[in-house]
Design a protein around this motif. Structure first.
Motif, PDB file in Angstrom:
ATOM      1  N   LEU A 148       9.982   5.285  -6.257  1.00 45.82           N
ATOM      2  CA  LEU A 148       9.611   4.624  -5.007  1.00 45.82           C
ATOM      3  C   LEU A 148       8.495   3.611  -5.220  1.00 45.82           C
ATOM      4  O   LEU A 148       8.402   2.619  -4.479  1.00 45.82           O
ATOM      5  CB  LEU A 148       9.195   5.673  -3.967  1.00 45.82           C
ATOM      6  CG  LEU A 148      10.324   6.543  -3.405  1.00 45.82           C
ATOM      7  CD1 LEU A 148       9.789   7.512  -2.366  1.00 45.82           C
ATOM      8  CD2 LEU A 148      11.433   5.678  -2.798  1.00 45.82           C
ATOM      9  N   PHE A 149       7.639   3.841  -6.203  1.00 46.16           N
ATOM     10  CA  PHE A 149       6.620   2.860  -6.548  1.00 46.16           C
ATOM     11  C   PHE A 149       7.272   1.548  -6.969  1.00 46.16           C
ATOM     12  O   PHE A 149       6.932   0.471  -6.468  1.00 46.16           O
ATOM     13  CB  PHE A 149       5.748   3.415  -7.666  1.00 46.16           C
ATOM     14  CG  PHE A 149       4.741   2.435  -8.231  1.00 46.16           C
ATOM     15  CD1 PHE A 149       3.665   2.012  -7.483  1.00 46.16           C
ATOM     16  CD2 PHE A 149       4.883   1.950  -9.524  1.00 46.16           C
ATOM     17  CE1 PHE A 149       2.739   1.101  -7.998  1.00 46.16           C
ATOM     18  CE2 PHE A 149       3.964   1.054 -10.057  1.00 46.16           C
ATOM     19  CZ  PHE A 149       2.885   0.635  -9.283  1.00 46.16           C
ATOM     20  N   ASN A 181       0.828  -1.212   0.000  1.00 50.56           N
ATOM     21  CA  ASN A 181       0.000   0.000   0.000  1.00 50.56           C
ATOM     22  C   ASN A 181       0.858   1.255   0.000  1.00 50.56           C
ATOM     23  O   ASN A 181       0.492   2.269  -0.610  1.00 50.56           O
ATOM     24  CB  ASN A 181      -0.934  -0.006   1.206  1.00 50.56           C
ATOM     25  CG  ASN A 181      -2.076  -0.994   1.041  1.00 50.56           C
ATOM     26  OD1 ASN A 181      -2.124  -1.731   0.060  1.00 50.56           O
ATOM     27  ND2 ASN A 181      -2.995  -1.028   2.000  1.00 50.56           N
ATOM     28  N   LEU A 182       1.997   1.211   0.659  1.00 52.86           N
ATOM     29  CA  LEU A 182       2.910   2.346   0.643  1.00 52.86           C
ATOM     30  C   LEU A 182       3.435   2.583  -0.775  1.00 52.86           C
ATOM     31  O   LEU A 182       3.502   3.737  -1.251  1.00 52.86           O
ATOM     32  CB  LEU A 182       4.067   2.102   1.615  1.00 52.86           C
ATOM     33  CG  LEU A 182       5.133   3.188   1.712  1.00 52.86           C
ATOM     34  CD1 LEU A 182       4.519   4.526   2.089  1.00 52.86           C
ATOM     35  CD2 LEU A 182       6.223   2.783   2.717  1.00 52.86           C
ATOM     36  N   ALA A 183       3.804   1.511  -1.459  1.00 53.36           N
ATOM     37  CA  ALA A 183       4.265   1.640  -2.845  1.00 53.36           C
ATOM     38  C   ALA A 183       3.161   2.226  -3.720  1.00 53.36           C
ATOM     39  O   ALA A 183       3.401   3.099  -4.569  1.00 53.36           O
ATOM     40  CB  ALA A 183       4.705   0.285  -3.383  1.00 53.36           C
ATOM     41  N   LEU A 184       1.934   1.771  -3.505  1.00 53.85           N
ATOM     42  CA  LEU A 184       0.814   2.212  -4.340  1.00 53.85           C
ATOM     43  C   LEU A 184       0.562   3.704  -4.193  1.00 53.85           C
ATOM     44  O   LEU A 184       0.435   4.426  -5.190  1.00 53.85           O
ATOM     45  CB  LEU A 184      -0.437   1.414  -3.965  1.00 53.85           C
ATOM     46  CG  LEU A 184      -1.579   1.407  -4.973  1.00 53.85           C
ATOM     47  CD1 LEU A 184      -1.119   0.844  -6.306  1.00 53.85           C
ATOM     48  CD2 LEU A 184      -2.757   0.617  -4.434  1.00 53.85           C
ATOM     49  N   VAL A 185       0.486   4.209  -2.963  1.00 49.69           N
ATOM     50  CA  VAL A 185       0.193   5.638  -2.793  1.00 49.69           C
ATOM     51  C   VAL A 185       1.350   6.482  -3.318  1.00 49.69           C
ATOM     52  O   VAL A 185       1.141   7.579  -3.853  1.00 49.69           O
ATOM     53  CB  VAL A 185      -0.133   5.994  -1.331  1.00 49.69           C
ATOM     54  CG1 VAL A 185      -1.421   5.316  -0.896  1.00 49.69           C
ATOM     55  CG2 VAL A 185       1.008   5.648  -0.382  1.00 49.69           C
ATOM     56  N   LEU A 194       7.412  -2.128  -4.993  1.00 49.98           N
ATOM     57  CA  LEU A 194       6.930  -3.366  -5.589  1.00 49.98           C
ATOM     58  C   LEU A 194       8.004  -4.452  -5.579  1.00 49.98           C
ATOM     59  O   LEU A 194       7.705  -5.635  -5.339  1.00 49.98           O
ATOM     60  CB  LEU A 194       6.455  -3.117  -7.022  1.00 49.98           C
ATOM     61  CG  LEU A 194       5.138  -2.353  -7.188  1.00 49.98           C
ATOM     62  CD1 LEU A 194       4.784  -2.243  -8.666  1.00 49.98           C
ATOM     63  CD2 LEU A 194       3.998  -3.021  -6.435  1.00 49.98           C
ATOM     64  N   HIS A 195       9.238  -4.070  -5.849  1.00 49.40           N
ATOM     65  CA  HIS A 195      10.338  -5.042  -5.759  1.00 49.40           C
ATOM     66  C   HIS A 195      10.408  -5.633  -4.348  1.00 49.40           C
ATOM     67  O   HIS A 195      10.557  -6.854  -4.176  1.00 49.40           O
ATOM     68  CB  HIS A 195      11.677  -4.375  -6.083  1.00 49.40           C
ATOM     69  CG  HIS A 195      11.903  -4.070  -7.528  1.00 49.40           C
ATOM     70  ND1 HIS A 195      11.825  -5.022  -8.517  1.00 49.40           N
ATOM     71  CD2 HIS A 195      12.239  -2.899  -8.158  1.00 49.40           C
ATOM     72  CE1 HIS A 195      12.100  -4.463  -9.699  1.00 49.40           C
ATOM     73  NE2 HIS A 195      12.341  -3.183  -9.504  1.00 49.40           N
ATOM     74  N   GLU A 196      10.308  -4.764  -3.351  1.00 48.59           N
ATOM     75  CA  GLU A 196      10.385  -5.230  -1.967  1.00 48.59           C
ATOM     76  C   GLU A 196       9.193  -6.120  -1.619  1.00 48.59           C
ATOM     77  O   GLU A 196       9.343  -7.178  -0.988  1.00 48.59           O
ATOM     78  CB  GLU A 196      10.453  -4.039  -1.014  1.00 48.59           C
ATOM     79  CG  GLU A 196      10.590  -4.469   0.435  1.00 48.59           C
ATOM     80  CD  GLU A 196      10.620  -3.301   1.399  1.00 48.59           C
ATOM     81  OE1 GLU A 196      10.929  -3.522   2.591  1.00 48.59           O
ATOM     82  OE2 GLU A 196      10.320  -2.157   0.970  1.00 48.59           O
ATOM     83  N   TYR A 197       7.999  -5.688  -2.024  1.00 45.86           N
ATOM     84  CA  TYR A 197       6.801  -6.485  -1.754  1.00 45.86           C
ATOM     85  C   TYR A 197       6.934  -7.880  -2.385  1.00 45.86           C
ATOM     86  O   TYR A 197       6.573  -8.884  -1.767  1.00 45.86           O
ATOM     87  CB  TYR A 197       5.568  -5.777  -2.302  1.00 45.86           C
ATOM     88  CG  TYR A 197       4.345  -6.658  -2.364  1.00 45.86           C
ATOM     89  CD1 TYR A 197       3.606  -6.927  -1.216  1.00 45.86           C
ATOM     90  CD2 TYR A 197       3.939  -7.236  -3.560  1.00 45.86           C
ATOM     91  CE1 TYR A 197       2.498  -7.755  -1.265  1.00 45.86           C
ATOM     92  CE2 TYR A 197       2.822  -8.062  -3.627  1.00 45.86           C
ATOM     93  CZ  TYR A 197       2.108  -8.322  -2.468  1.00 45.86           C
ATOM     94  OH  TYR A 197       1.005  -9.143  -2.515  1.00 45.86           O
TER      95      TYR A 197
END
Length: 709
Positions: free
Chosen positions: A252-253, A239-243, A257-260
């Motif tokens: 940062l998006f 959700n942090l990546a999405l916002v 996503l890479h981290e997720y």
């Protein structure tokens, strides 16, 4: 026009006009009448007289800014809005006006901040100008190519908009159907729900409410704080990546996503996130392939021109004069250089007999400022020296020293491995062309792409990372990127073979994962066991696939629905047939769908006129004059009096160049002689799917020419 005293006051206070600015109700009504009567300057003049007495009144400043914006008087609007905000710095409507101004006069990216300022000041009521700003900023972001942020804003707008406001949906549909846009980007990215029974559920849900309200900066702060407390939980990270993506921070998006993807225990969801990250990550730059221009001195340009005209490995390629700048030098002639002569058309033509376009040649005559020269434009790849040797052989002794060599373009080696340039014989039948393209696509994917280095794989090729656990996730995502570009169900075995080559598991959806709801990824639909879904689930999938422009999903789901034609109770199959004919890449199979649609219409006592019209279009596209004549006769004798049939028939014939105009200017049909193609045999275009000389892409669709002067 009359103004309802109980409508919201234009100042954006959230109060009704009657209770906020009752003394201005009459003037506001007068201004609205002027605007409705196309008298914006008179309305401005009246506003000026009111502002002279009350220069800081929010209602008047709001009306003036709105008028100036609608008239595209951005400098005047900027002054008005600056004054408006100086006197009312916490007015959401004023900040919404500022966001609209910035989106129109600067950029959508720059407008995100003032829009967030406005949204953060809202309680339950949303002023009209803040709502309008969400749509304006989303539209501007899409136009700038900021797809992630643009989609986020338009999805927010669509969620708030009244039922009759389809602006955002139309823009999203247009983006979804845009050629070449990856399906993974078209998928609806929605925030993750909070896991059950976690200590941080309250804070997570608080951030989720901020996300739903469009207060994404606040949500970002909450999620960053929550991550510090709870650690890198997959739902928080996603959700942090999405916002951050919706706020326009693509770096940062992608990073999020890479981290997720590394944290997510469900491999399918992890691979989808990693694939999307690879597609949008600006820090991932694949190794580049240079396109170079080499200029050779020419002693006798006339003799060289004769030599080029005689060699079958060189073919004329006239350039469009309009592509040159007014003072730019133009070549006296231009050509394509082939690795072998173009063979004649014949039924047993083999893939290896088709010549490849090695480069583009431009012959320039002698000028006062430079000698005559021949320019070669080609790619500096493995066969680069062989291309130059071929040119020397073709030109004989008429080619002099190299005068200049420069790089004119760079492109991804991995992406280029999925493309190839052919010179098909003039008049190659469409069915034969499709067979040859399928062979070329297979070779490109299984041989060239697997050997091409990718940044996402640490600069290694897919084949070099086989069996390496460090690259397993990135390799699975790379394979998914290739697969999601497919639009032909006949190619599903090809991707199964690719996975086998790369040592990857098949991507079939297990029974436990067949929970097909609105969040089920469209990229996974072709791997579903569709026989286990009911008709409503299939219909919902077809609707979603159509909205997202997911052609492969449309074909596989539509095929399952058609196979159940006798058992369907509540599904109108005309929609499925219509979409399948529209997206079917093989025109012969499109004709088969039309034939089935005709039988279905007859069985259900419906007119077959729609399918006859589609039949005519496909027959013309296939150069099948016999079928076209047959359908034209059917339209003339059976359907011509049905509403719209005559007009649509004429439109189809006129678009195909099969109508001329009589002396009165009315279109009249031209006869199509039996056995003669109804469309031109050879296109003048180069390297497009419709042309005989073309660049074909295994990543889906054709590409435009890159070798131009």
């Amino acid at each position: 026009m009359a103004i309802d005293p109980y409508s919201p006051c234009p100042c954006g206070s959230g109060k009704k006009l009657k209770f906020c600015c009752p003394d201005l109700a009459g003037d506001i009504e007068k201004i609205h009448r002027m605007v409705a009567g196309d008298q914006p300057h008179a309305a401005i003049k009246h506003l000026d007289s009111l502002l002279a007495k009350q220069p800081d009144r929010a209602s008047l400043l709001d009306l003036r800014a709105n008028l100036e914006l609608s008239m595209h008087e951005f400098d005047a609007a900027r002054k008005t809005i600056e004054h408006y905000l100086a006197k009312h710095p916490r007015n959401p409507a004023a900040l919404g006006q500022k966001a609209i101004l910035v989106a129109a006069s600067e950029s959508g990216t720059a407008a995100i901040a003032p829009l967030q300022d406005a949204l953060e000041l809202l309680d339950d009521d949303m002023p009209l100008h803040v709502f309008e700003a969400i749509g304006a900023v989303g539209h501007a972001l899409l136009q700038e190519g900021e797809l992630i942020a643009g989609r986020g804003h338009l999805l927010l707008y669509a969620g708030i908009a009244p039922k009759d406001d389809n602006m955002a949906i139309k823009l999203l549909l247009r983006m979804n159907l845009q050629s070449g846009l990856p399906l993974l980007i078209r998928e609806l990215a929605l925030p993750r729900d909070c896991p059950e029974d976690v200590l941080w559920q309250g804070e997570f849900n608080h951030a989720s409410r901020a996300i739903a309200r469009g207060q994404w900066r606040i949500a970002e702060e909450m999620l960053v704080s929550l991550r510090d407390k709870a650690g890198a939980q997959p739902e928080i990270v996603y959700n942090l990546a999405l916002v951050r993506g919706w706020l326009g921070n693509l770096e940062l998006f992608a990073e999020g996503l890479h981290e997720y993807a590394r944290l997510e225990t469900n491999e399918d969801r992890a691979v989808e996130a990693e694939a999307l990250a690879q597609l949008v990550d600006p820090s991932l730059e694949d190794p580049k392939l240079d396109t170079v221009r080499i200029a050779y001195a020419v002693g006798d340009e006339d003799a060289l021109a004769e030599r080029l005209a005689e060699d079958k490995r060189v073919e004329d390629y006239p350039l469009d004069p309009e592509q040159f700048e007014e003072d730019a030098p133009r070549p006296r002639s231009s050509y394509i250089l082939l690795d072998k002569p173009t063979p004649k058309t014949r039924p047993d033509l083999k893939r290896e007999e088709i010549p490849t376009v090695l480069g583009f040649l431009s012959l320039y005559g002698k000028r006062t400022d430079r000698p005559a020269q021949l320019e070669l434009t080609t790619d500096r790849e493995e066969g680069f020296e062989g291309v130059k040797s071929q040119l020397v052989d073709v030109t004989g002794g008429y080619l002099g020293e190299i005068l200049e060599e420069e790089v004119v373009a760079e492109k991804s080696w991995s992406e280029e491995s999925l493309s190839w340039r052919w010179r098909l014989p003039p008049g190659t039948p469409l069915d034969q062309r499709n067979e040859l393209v399928a062979e070329g696509r297979r070779e490109a994917i299984l041989e060239r792409w697997t050997e091409a280095p990718r940044a996402a794989l640490g600069g290694k090729s897919p084949r070099e990372t086989v069996g390496d656990p460090e690259f397993r996730l990135a390799l699975l995502a790379s394979a998914l990127i290739i697969e999601q570009a497919a639009d032909n169900p006949q190619e599903l075995p090809l991707f199964a073979e690719l996975r086998q080559q790369l040592g990857l598991p098949d991507n079939a959806v297990s029974d436990s994962e067949q929970n097909v709801d609105s969040r089920f990824p469209m990229v996974r639909v072709p791997q579903l066991d569709l026989s286990k879904l009911d008709e409503q689930q299939l219909d919902d999938l077809l609707n979603r696939a159509t909205m997202l422009g997911a052609n492969l999903a449309i074909l596989v789901v539509g095929s399952e629905l058609v196979a159940r034609a006798d058992q369907l109770q509540n599904i109108d199959l005309s929609k499925a047939f219509r979409q399948m004919v529209r997206v079917e890449p093989d025109l012969s199979r499109a004709q088969e769908w039309i034939a089935k649609a005709r039988r279905w219409a007859e069985k259900n006592h419906r007119s077959a006129s729609e399918w006859a019209l589609l039949d005519l279009e496909v027959a013309i596209a296939r150069n099948d004059s016999t079928a076209a004549q047959r359908v034209l006769e059917e339209l003339r004798t059976v359907h011509i009096n049905e509403p719209g049939v005559a007009e649509e028939t004429y439109r189809i014939l006129y678009s195909a160049g099969l109508l001329s105009a009589d002396e009165t200017g009315r279109p009249t049909p031209l006869a199509m002689p039996a056995g003669q193609d109804s469309a031109p045999q050879e296109s003048s275009g180069l390297w497009t799917p419709e042309g005989d000389g073309e660049e074909v892409s295994a990543a889906g669709g054709g590409k435009s020419a890159i070798w131009t002067p």
